[in-house]
Design a protein around this motif. Structure first.
Motif, short mmCIF file in Angstrom:
data_model
loop_
_atom_site.label_atom_id
_atom_site.label_comp_id
_atom_site.label_asym_id
_atom_site.label_seq_id
_atom_site.Cartn_x
_atom_site.Cartn_y
_atom_site.Cartn_z
N GLU A 123 8.44 5.43 13.03
CA GLU A 123 7.47 5.30 11.93
C GLU A 123 6.38 4.31 12.30
OE1 GLU A 123 7.49 4.13 7.15
OE2 GLU A 123 9.25 3.77 8.40
N ALA A 127 2.43 5.26 12.99
CA ALA A 127 1.41 4.63 12.15
C ALA A 127 0.34 3.95 12.98
CB ALA A 127 2.07 3.62 11.21
N THR A 150 3.19 -7.09 3.50
CA THR A 150 1.74 -7.15 3.68
C THR A 150 1.21 -8.52 3.24
OG1 THR A 150 1.53 -4.76 3.35
CG2 THR A 150 -0.46 -6.10 3.05
N LEU A 177 1.89 0.40 6.49
CA LEU A 177 2.79 1.55 6.39
C LEU A 177 2.80 2.12 4.98
CD1 LEU A 177 5.84 0.17 8.42
CD2 LEU A 177 3.98 1.63 9.23
N ASP A 178 2.67 1.26 3.97
CA ASP A 178 2.55 1.68 2.57
C ASP A 178 1.90 0.52 1.83
OD1 ASP A 178 4.66 -0.20 2.10
OD2 ASP A 178 6.13 1.37 2.51
N ASP A 179 1.99 0.51 0.52
CA ASP A 179 1.32 -0.53 -0.27
C ASP A 179 1.93 -1.91 -0.06
OD1 ASP A 179 -0.34 1.40 -1.28
OD2 ASP A 179 0.84 1.71 -3.12
N GLU A 180 3.18 -1.98 0.35
CA GLU A 180 3.85 -3.27 0.44
C GLU A 180 4.22 -3.68 1.85
OE1 GLU A 180 7.22 -3.07 -2.07
OE2 GLU A 180 6.08 -2.97 -3.94
N ARG A 181 4.20 -2.76 2.82
CA ARG A 181 4.66 -3.08 4.17
C ARG A 181 3.56 -2.85 5.19
NH1 ARG A 181 9.43 0.46 5.79
NH2 ARG A 181 7.96 2.07 5.06
N THR A 182 3.59 -3.68 6.22
CA THR A 182 2.66 -3.56 7.35
C THR A 182 3.47 -3.46 8.63
OG1 THR A 182 0.93 -4.81 6.23
CG2 THR A 182 0.83 -4.71 8.65
#
Length: 620
Positions: A123, A127, A150, A177-182
């Motif tokens: 993943e 990304a 993030t 990766l999404d709204d909360e993770r980098t």
């Protein structure tokens, strides 16, 4: 039941206990020596009995833990034979299984960890694609994958610290990766990889670890390897699961045998302390069903070379309070023993009420429900539940009871001319006995008459129980009260015009004489008990009330079906009300019938306090 004593040489105590445990028919009790017998004392426990018992308990716990780890088997498989629990081989046998499970668990944990890391790293790499870094292959770049919450500030600090530690030779790439993770990927020359790993460890940042085979490879090769492993890992995990299932199929039956053997050995150690011994002999004593004695004698003769004597006698009346109870009834009556589950067992030597329950409980149920349609529906449900084995042995017994209760309800439905209330009359069904809604007083009289007969039966059984126990005065008092109640009932029926009027005076005279006899035999309390007996009879009026309520609810449902428009709505409401009535008709009569038996009927003769029969046998 029979009181049994087994006498033999002391060296045969162990084999005798094995035989008794295998037969499972004797409840051991501590023997009592007679006056002329040699001195008898409890059997001395072996010097290592305590440690052996502790070892067996530890073995049982270990077997249970291993069985839990194995999980359910894919299919049963035979072939493994466990060593005896009394030898040291069993511990090594269990250790071998534990080691096999440890290896399987370690392999599966490693594969599961690799799959998690592979999925996260894939993943992350996807990304951050396209991936490029300027580190020369000669520097053997290593990849460090991170998934962070993030936080742009923290990310800049991490990048600066990595650059400081690697003298600017590392490259860091990041992408949400999404709204909360980098996702973060750090390419580091192998010379600085340790420093970067130390930094991440100190700051509590968890890396996504990949196998060592990925180190130093180009990113394209890493992607190809990730894709290949992602396809291969599920199959490898499935093979491990299949291997565990095969292991469970072979080992679980053997573990069950080993546990049973260990538990049996523990039981024999404990049973030995309930035996007695003299200088040269042992004595094992207890109670068992009398019809099993001959079989035990024959088994002891064959297994122990006729060196053990088995004697049996009937328990003396003084022993009856301590004698265990086994209810023995015909197969069709036996399910009704479940109805005694809410009260203590009858004491040994007293009367077993189960045969009477098998007749009167369905009778009361049918008298209340009294509907042909409900009775037939109950028969169908009971037969289906019994055929499918719903609820196991308990469910089959309950279904059997429900079957006969439903049959009684159907019969009374024919006698009352009811099928879903008045719908039966529209189909040509006519009352053969009485019309419940139109003959309320007759229905009340029927309920009270049934109650009088039931209470009189209980009092007659009480007389028989007192005679059986050798209590002549009590038997006389109970017989006199029964006679007084019967005479009073006859006088009341005659006064109501159902018997010739000439019966009243003789009945009253007999009742007065019986009351005097009861007072002489039982004291003043006999008069109070007679009054309570009349109250017991009147309590059966609840059968009329519940039955009438059921009939009226069925009539309301039918009336709504004809009154509501559109007709479909009325039909739906009527069906729902009939369903409610059917449900109440299953519960209310059962509760009322049980209450009448437990309170009004049993108190006339039932002697509770029986001890359940718990034979010395293998568990399970």
């Amino acid at each position: 039941m029979a009181r049994v004593e087994i006498l033999g040489p002391r060296d045969l105590l162990g084999p005798t206990l094995e035989l008794l445990q295998a037969r499972g028919v004797l409840e051991l009790r501590t023997p009592v020596a007679g006056r002329a017998a040699p001195p008898l004392h409890p059997a001395a426990a072996a010097a290592d009995a305590a440690s052996r018992r502790a070892g067996l308990l530890e073995t049982i716990a270990r077997i249970d833990a291993l069985a839990t780890r194995l999980g359910p088997p894919g299919h049963a498989s035979a072939g493994l034979a466990p060593p005896p629990p009394t030898t040291g081989e069993l511990a090594g046998w269990l250790s071998g299984l534990a080691e096999s499970l440890d290896r399987l668990d370690a392999r599966r944990a490693a594969l599961a960890e690799e799959r998690t890391a592979t999925e996260l790293f894939s993943e992350l790499v996807v990304a951050l694609a396209p991936l490029r870094h300027g580190i020369a292959p000669a520097a053997q770049p290593e990849l460090h994958g991170l998934v962070l919450r993030t936080d742009p500030t923290a990310l800049r600090l991490l990048e600066a610290e990595v650059a400081r530690l690697t003298d600017g030779t590392a490259e860091l790439q990041s992408r949400p990766l999404d709204d909360e993770r980098t996702g973060v990927l750090i390419a580091v020359p192998s010379a600085h990889a340790g420093a970067v790993s130390g930094l991440l460890y100190e700051r509590g940042v968890e890396e996504i670890h990949l196998p060592a085979a990925y180190a130093g490879r180009p990113l394209v090769d890493v992607l190809l390897l990730l894709a290949s492993r992602a396809r291969a890992l599920p199959a490898e995990l499935a093979r491990l699961d299949a291997e565990r299932a095969a292991l469970a199929a072979g080992w679980l039956p053997a573990l069950s045998q080993a546990r049973a053997a260990a538990d049996a050995a523990r039981g024999r150690l404990e049973a030995a302390t309930r035996c007695g011994e003299t200088r040269f002999a042992f004595v094992a004593s207890g109670y068992m069903p009398a019809d099993e004695v001959a079989g035990l004698r024959e088994a002891a003769r064959e297994a122990l070379d006729d060196r053990v004597a088995v004697s049996a006698r009937s328990p003396a009346p003084a022993e009856w309070p301590d004698v265990p109870v086994v209810l023995r009834n015909r197969p069709w009556i036996r399910p009704f023993e479940r109805l005694l589950g809410l009260v203590p067992l009858p004491r040994y030597g007293s009367l077993d009420p189960t045969p009477w329950l098998a007749v009167t409980f369905p009778l009361f149920f049918g008298l209340v429900l009294g509907d042909l349609a409900f009775g037939l529906a109950g028969v169908v449900v009971a037969l289906a539940a019994r055929r499918r084995g719903v609820g196991g042995p308990v469910g089959r017994d309950v279904a059997w009871i429900a079957l006969w209760c439903s049959v009684a309800a159907a019969i009374f439905g024919i006698l009352f001319g009811e099928a879903l209330g008045e719908l039966g009359a529209r189909l040509g069904l006519r009352p053969l006995l009485l019309h419940r809604r139109g003959s309320i007083l007759a229905l009340l009289g029927l309920a009270v008459a049934v109650g009088g007969a039931h209470v009189a039966l209980g009092m007659a059984l009480g007389v028989a129980s007192a005679v059986r126990g050798g209590h002549a005065r009590e038997a006389a008092a109970r017989a006199a009260k029964l006679c007084a109640l019967a005479a009073g009932g006859a006088a009341g029926v005659a006064a109501a015009g159902l018997l010739p009027g000439a019966v009243v005076e003789p009945a009253l005279g007999v009742g007065a004489a019986a009351l005097l006899a009861a007072l002489l035999a039982g004291g003043p309390i006999a008069a109070l008990e007679l009054v309570l007996g009349v109250g017991n009879v009147l309590s059966y009026a609840r059968l009329m009330a519940l039955g009438l309520a059921s009939a009226m609810l069925a009539e309301v449902a039918n009336g709504i079906a004809g009154a509501l428009r559109p007709a479909a709505v009325g039909l739906v409401v009527a069906v729902l009300l009939h369903a409610v009535n059917f449900t109440l008709g299953l519960l209310s009569p059962a509760i009322a019938a049980l209450r009448l038996h437990y309170v009004e009927f049993f108190e006339k003769f039932y002697d509770p306090g029986g001890v359940p029969f718990r034979p010395f046998a293998r568990s399970g």
